[in-house]
Design an enzyme around this catalytic site. Structure first.
Site, PDB file in Angstrom:
ATOM      1  N   GLU A 141       0.770  -1.015  -0.142  1.00  0.00           N
ATOM      2  CA  GLU A 141      -0.350  -0.251   0.173  1.00  0.00           C
ATOM      3  C   GLU A 141       0.810   1.240   0.226  1.00  0.00           C
ATOM      4  OE1 GLU A 141      -2.985  -0.080  -0.889  1.00  0.00           O
ATOM      5  OE2 GLU A 141      -3.494  -2.228  -0.095  1.00  0.00           O
ATOM      6  N   ASP A 215      -4.480  -4.464  -9.427  1.00  0.00           N
ATOM      7  CA  ASP A 215      -3.898  -3.642  -9.499  1.00  0.00           C
ATOM      8  C   ASP A 215      -3.040  -3.504 -11.575  1.00  0.00           C
ATOM      9  OD1 ASP A 215      -3.972  -2.073  -7.089  1.00  0.00           O
ATOM     10  OD2 ASP A 215      -2.202  -2.974  -6.531  1.00  0.00           O
TER      11      ASP A 215
HETATM   12 ZN    ZN Z   1      -2.374  -2.769  -5.360  1.00  0.00          ZN
END
Ligand code: ZN
Length: 335
Positions: A141, A215
């Site tokens: 993160e 992602d």
């Molecule tokens: Zn991510």
């Protein structure tokens, strides 16, 4: 609507009847419905902007006791992309939150908790996570956060958390500006930020995990759109590739007709790959250059589990021993 069309045929020209109908599938309407004399005004209702959101919030908060610290304008500002139903849900969740704590009025903290719940899903505090997973999530993160902070043309961070919610172990939240069009450098930055999580994992663990799957999918999708839909590749030029019949309602492509050669297909793949790899390297380089900060922020996130934007910026300022503002100093890149 088709039934209405039949009924309308029975109206006299001097009957004063206004017919209003709504649909979320304008793509499959019978063209006969849209001819003058039938439905001849079309009003498009998009997702509300900040003014619209404030108005909708006002409607839903009307009969609810709000504390003085609740500012609907601020809430409207922090909920870009919310539709009417999301906003109504937000107000209800906030009211539930206040009722659960036996408060007489709904205050700002209730709205904040409700917003996180609506956006990110319910906290799963009971979930048992191994320390390695937790650390890996924190670095992942912070990878997103740091890359976003170091590239000027990115959406501002709202907060980052490693409390598991819904399906994910951690999340980074942005406050997107309400842009109607996006420039190439902005999209490239977005791709770099999406890849920042995976890049941080690779740097820290010398290995990668399955946590970046979503992602990577989003980054690849963006890169492909840049090349095929928005003509943003210098090599292939301002052309579009592939005609799509989109099922607008579901936001999915149902069929794609290829209108280009095998050779072009290969060049498209190459361009998409180049965009992804270049921005992956860009993200990695930014993180390697700011390794100390990466460790510092990840440790802080592990300890506190949630960091909001002002906390992140405070850590970044304090960390920098030379007093230079490390925020937003790394230049943008065009490719
Ligand atoms: Zn991510």
């Amino acid at each position: 609507l088709n039934q209405m069309l039949v009924e309308m045929d029975g109206f006299d020209t001097d009957t004063n009847i206004i017919m209003i109908a709504a649909t979320n599938r304008p793509d499959i309407l019978d063209p006969a419905l849209l001819r003058p004399g039938r439905f001849d005004r079309r009003v498009v209702v998009p997702i509300p902007d900040i003014k619209g959101r404030k108005g909708i919030l006002k409607v839903h908060a009307k009969n609810k006791p709000l504390a003085d610290d609740v500012d609907l304008e601020t809430i409207a500002k922090s909920t870009p992309g919310f539709c009417g139903a999301d906003l109504s849900n937000l107000v209800n969740e906030a009211a539930l939150m206040a009722a659960r704590k036996e408060k007489k009025k709904i205050d700002r903290s209730d709205f904040e908790v409700a917003k996180d719940k609506v956006v990110m899903g319910v906290e799963r505090k009971s979930m048992i996570i191994s320390p390695q997973d937790k650390e890996n999530t924190a670095y992942h993160e912070i990878g997103h956060v740091l890359v976003a902070k170091l590239i000027p043309e990115t959406d501002p961070i709202h907060k980052v958390t490693i409390i598991p919610r819904g399906w994910s172990l951690g999340q980074t939240h942005y406050l997107p500006d309400e842009k109607y069009t996006k420039q190439r450098k902005f999209l490239l930055a977005e791709i770099a930020v999406l890849l920042g999580g995976r890049a941080a994992e690779e740097i820290i663990n010398k290995d990668v995990s399955t946590g970046a799957g979503n992602d990577l999918e989003r980054a690849t999708d963006l890169a492909r759109k840049m090349v095929c839909d928005w003509g943003m590749s210098d090599k292939l030029g301002p052309l579009t590739f592939g005609k799509k019949e989109e099922q607008i309602f579901l936001g999915r492509e149902i069929a794609q007709h290829r209108d280009y050669s095998e050779e072009t297909a290969e060049r498209i793949d190459e361009e998409v790959r180049r965009i992804i790899l270049e921005n992956y390297e860009r993200a990695k380089q930014l993180l390697v250059d700011n390794m100390g900060l990466l460790h510092r922020l990840a440790r802080e996130l592990l300890e506190r589990e949630v960091l909001d934007n002002s906390e992140i910026e405070k850590i970044m300022r304090e960390y920098n021993p030379l007093g230079n503002d490390v925020l937003k100093t790394a230049g943008g890149q065009d490719s």
